[in-house]
Motif scaffolding. Sequence first.
Motif, PDB file in Angstrom:
ATOM      1  N   THR A   1       0.838  -1.195   0.000  1.00  0.00           N
ATOM      2  CA  THR A   1       0.000   0.000   0.000  1.00  0.00           C
ATOM      3  C   THR A   1       0.875   1.249   0.000  1.00  0.00           C
ATOM      4  O   THR A   1       2.052   1.199   0.342  1.00  0.00           O
ATOM      5  CB  THR A   1      -0.909   0.059   1.249  1.00  0.00           C
ATOM      6  N   ASP A   2       0.257   2.383  -0.333  1.00  0.00           N
ATOM      7  CA  ASP A   2       0.979   3.650  -0.235  1.00  0.00           C
ATOM      8  C   ASP A   2       0.902   4.162   1.203  1.00  0.00           C
ATOM      9  O   ASP A   2       0.348   3.497   2.083  1.00  0.00           O
ATOM     10  CB  ASP A   2       0.448   4.672  -1.251  1.00  0.00           C
TER      11      ASP A   2
ATOM     12  N   GLU B   1      -0.878   6.279   2.622  1.00  0.00           N
ATOM     13  CA  GLU B   1      -2.238   6.471   3.137  1.00  0.00           C
ATOM     14  C   GLU B   1      -3.012   5.156   3.259  1.00  0.00           C
ATOM     15  O   GLU B   1      -4.177   5.150   3.629  1.00  0.00           O
ATOM     16  CB  GLU B   1      -3.029   7.437   2.249  1.00  0.00           C
ATOM     17  N   GLY B   2      -2.370   4.046   2.909  1.00  0.00           N
ATOM     18  CA  GLY B   2      -3.018   2.745   3.015  1.00  0.00           C
ATOM     19  C   GLY B   2      -3.793   2.298   1.792  1.00  0.00           C
ATOM     20  O   GLY B   2      -4.465   1.277   1.819  1.00  0.00           O
ATOM     21  N   HIS B   3      -3.697   3.059   0.695  1.00  0.00           N
ATOM     22  CA  HIS B   3      -4.362   2.667  -0.548  1.00  0.00           C
ATOM     23  C   HIS B   3      -3.580   1.532  -1.218  1.00  0.00           C
ATOM     24  O   HIS B   3      -2.351   1.519  -1.157  1.00  0.00           O
ATOM     25  CB  HIS B   3      -4.461   3.854  -1.506  1.00  0.00           C
ATOM     26  N   PRO B   4      -4.260   0.604  -1.883  1.00  0.00           N
ATOM     27  CA  PRO B   4      -3.555  -0.512  -2.531  1.00  0.00           C
ATOM     28  C   PRO B   4      -2.786  -0.046  -3.766  1.00  0.00           C
ATOM     29  O   PRO B   4      -3.267  -0.116  -4.885  1.00  0.00           O
ATOM     30  CB  PRO B   4      -4.667  -1.489  -2.886  1.00  0.00           C
ATOM     31  N   ASP B   5      -1.600   0.465  -3.531  1.00  0.00           N
ATOM     32  CA  ASP B   5      -0.716   0.946  -4.595  1.00  0.00           C
ATOM     33  C   ASP B   5       0.606   0.224  -4.413  1.00  0.00           C
ATOM     34  O   ASP B   5       1.299   0.434  -3.423  1.00  0.00           O
ATOM     35  CB  ASP B   5      -0.525   2.458  -4.477  1.00  0.00           C
ATOM     36  N   HIS B   6       0.942  -0.650  -5.350  1.00  0.00           N
ATOM     37  CA  HIS B   6       2.136  -1.481  -5.196  1.00  0.00           C
ATOM     38  C   HIS B   6       3.418  -0.803  -5.648  1.00  0.00           C
ATOM     39  O   HIS B   6       4.490  -1.367  -5.525  1.00  0.00           O
ATOM     40  CB  HIS B   6       1.944  -2.800  -5.936  1.00  0.00           C
TER      41      HIS B   6
END
Length: 90
Positions: free
Chosen positions: A17-18, A20-25
């Motif tokens: 995650t990034d 902010e906790g977003h699923p960004d690899h």
Amino acid sequence: MSAIPERFTVVLKPQLTDAEGHPDHGTALRSATVVRTGETGASGFPRYAGEGVQADIDPATRTVEAATVDGDELPYGWVAEVDEAAPDEE
């Protein structure tokens, strides 16, 4: 399901995650073309290998179920994915 692909391109990314906790690899740090070995991996899916990467890939969902890089497990937090932009070669 159609025939099991002979090869995939696997990309290795450094995070789940990034900040902010977003699923960004993140950006791919390494890619490898892997070829079907004819074996079934411990995950129960076909095993692919090449360029130092071994991966068990579910051909129906194109999900990497297990992977090693240069004989070691992926570093904590890293992700292995099939590169959807790369064409499969039958």
